[in-house]
Design a protein around this motif. Structure first.
Motif, mmCIF file in Angstrom:
data_model
loop_
_atom_site.group_PDB
_atom_site.id
_atom_site.type_symbol
_atom_site.label_atom_id
_atom_site.label_comp_id
_atom_site.label_asym_id
_atom_site.label_seq_id
_atom_site.Cartn_x
_atom_site.Cartn_y
_atom_site.Cartn_z
ATOM 1 N N ARG A 76 0.856 -1.183 0.000
ATOM 2 C CA ARG A 76 0.000 0.000 0.000
ATOM 3 C C ARG A 76 0.890 1.229 0.000
ATOM 4 N NH1 ARG A 76 -0.044 2.401 4.862
ATOM 5 N NH2 ARG A 76 0.559 1.211 6.671
ATOM 6 N N PRO A 77 0.328 2.387 -0.378
ATOM 7 C CA PRO A 77 1.127 3.620 -0.317
ATOM 8 C C PRO A 77 1.479 3.940 1.135
ATOM 9 C CG PRO A 77 -0.900 3.968 -1.576
ATOM 10 C CD PRO A 77 -1.002 2.631 -0.924
ATOM 11 N N LEU A 78 2.650 4.469 1.341
ATOM 12 C CA LEU A 78 3.047 4.881 2.684
ATOM 13 C C LEU A 78 2.235 6.083 3.123
ATOM 14 C CD1 LEU A 78 5.032 4.019 4.868
ATOM 15 C CD2 LEU A 78 6.683 5.601 3.905
ATOM 16 N N LYS A 91 2.412 8.348 -6.035
ATOM 17 C CA LYS A 91 3.631 7.854 -6.676
ATOM 18 C C LYS A 91 4.821 7.917 -5.723
ATOM 19 C CE LYS A 91 2.470 8.590 -11.457
ATOM 20 N NZ LYS A 91 2.914 9.091 -12.748
ATOM 21 N N GLY A 92 4.520 8.028 -4.451
ATOM 22 C CA GLY A 92 5.570 8.122 -3.450
ATOM 23 C C GLY A 92 5.967 6.753 -2.912
ATOM 24 N N PRO A 93 6.576 6.736 -1.746
ATOM 25 C CA PRO A 93 7.036 5.487 -1.143
ATOM 26 C C PRO A 93 5.891 4.498 -0.917
ATOM 27 C CG PRO A 93 7.877 7.388 0.062
ATOM 28 C CD PRO A 93 6.879 7.894 -0.922
ATOM 29 N N ARG A 94 6.243 3.229 -0.949
ATOM 30 C CA ARG A 94 5.301 2.139 -0.701
ATOM 31 C C ARG A 94 5.771 1.358 0.513
ATOM 32 N NH1 ARG A 94 1.870 4.289 -3.675
ATOM 33 N NH2 ARG A 94 1.061 3.287 -5.504
ATOM 34 N N ILE A 95 4.838 0.653 1.119
ATOM 35 C CA ILE A 95 5.163 -0.239 2.218
ATOM 36 C C ILE A 95 4.651 -1.628 1.853
ATOM 37 C CG2 ILE A 95 3.085 0.402 3.510
ATOM 38 C CD1 ILE A 95 4.842 -0.016 6.081
#
Length: 108
Positions: free
Chosen positions: A65-67, A73-77
Motif C-alpha cells: 500500500r502507499p506509505l 507515486k511516493g514510497p510504498r510499504i
C-alpha cells in the motif's frame, strides 16, 4: 524493455545501508521471507501495485500500500509475514535504469 521504451521487470534493487543492516540482523527464517518479498518486488509488472486488488497475486501474508495516501507515486510499504514485518521502498522511474530503493526493513 517494454513497447513504450521503458525498462520493465526484473527491476534493479538497491538497499540503504540502514535497511541492509536491519535485514542482516534478522533471524534466518525471516531473512528468507524478506528475500521472497524482494523477489516479488523486482518481478512485479508494476512495483507501485496501483489499482484495486493489484497486489492480489502476492503470496499469502504480503500486502502493498502507499506509505502516504496523499502521495500516490511516493514510497510504498510492503507488509510481509502476515503484518509482522514490513519494507518501505521507492521506485525511481528513470527511463534508462529504473530502480527500487529499499529504505527500511522491520520485523517484530
Amino acid at each position: 524493455m517494454t513497447d513504450d521504451g521503458f525498462m520493465g521487470p526484473p527491476w534493479q534493487m538497491d538497499w540503504t545501508l540502514k535497511a541492509q543492516a536491519a535485514r542482516d540482523t534478522l533471524p534466518e527464517n525471516v531473512r528468507k521471507t524478506v528475500d521472497a518479498a524482494r523477489t516479488e518486488l523486482v518481478t512485479a509488472k508494476d512495483p507501485y501495485f496501483r489499482g484495486i486488488d493489484a497486489d492480489a497475486d502476492l503470496p499469502d501474508g504480503m500486502q502493498v500500500r502507499p506509505l502516504e495516501s496523499s502521495r500516490p507515486k511516493g514510497p510504498r510499504i510492503l507488509h510481509f509475514d502476515n503484518g509482522h514485518g514490513w519494507m518501505t521502498y521507492t521506485l525511481i522511474p528513470r527511463v534508462e535504469d529504473p530502480q527500487i530503493v529499499v529504505e527500511e526493513v522491520f520485523w517484530q
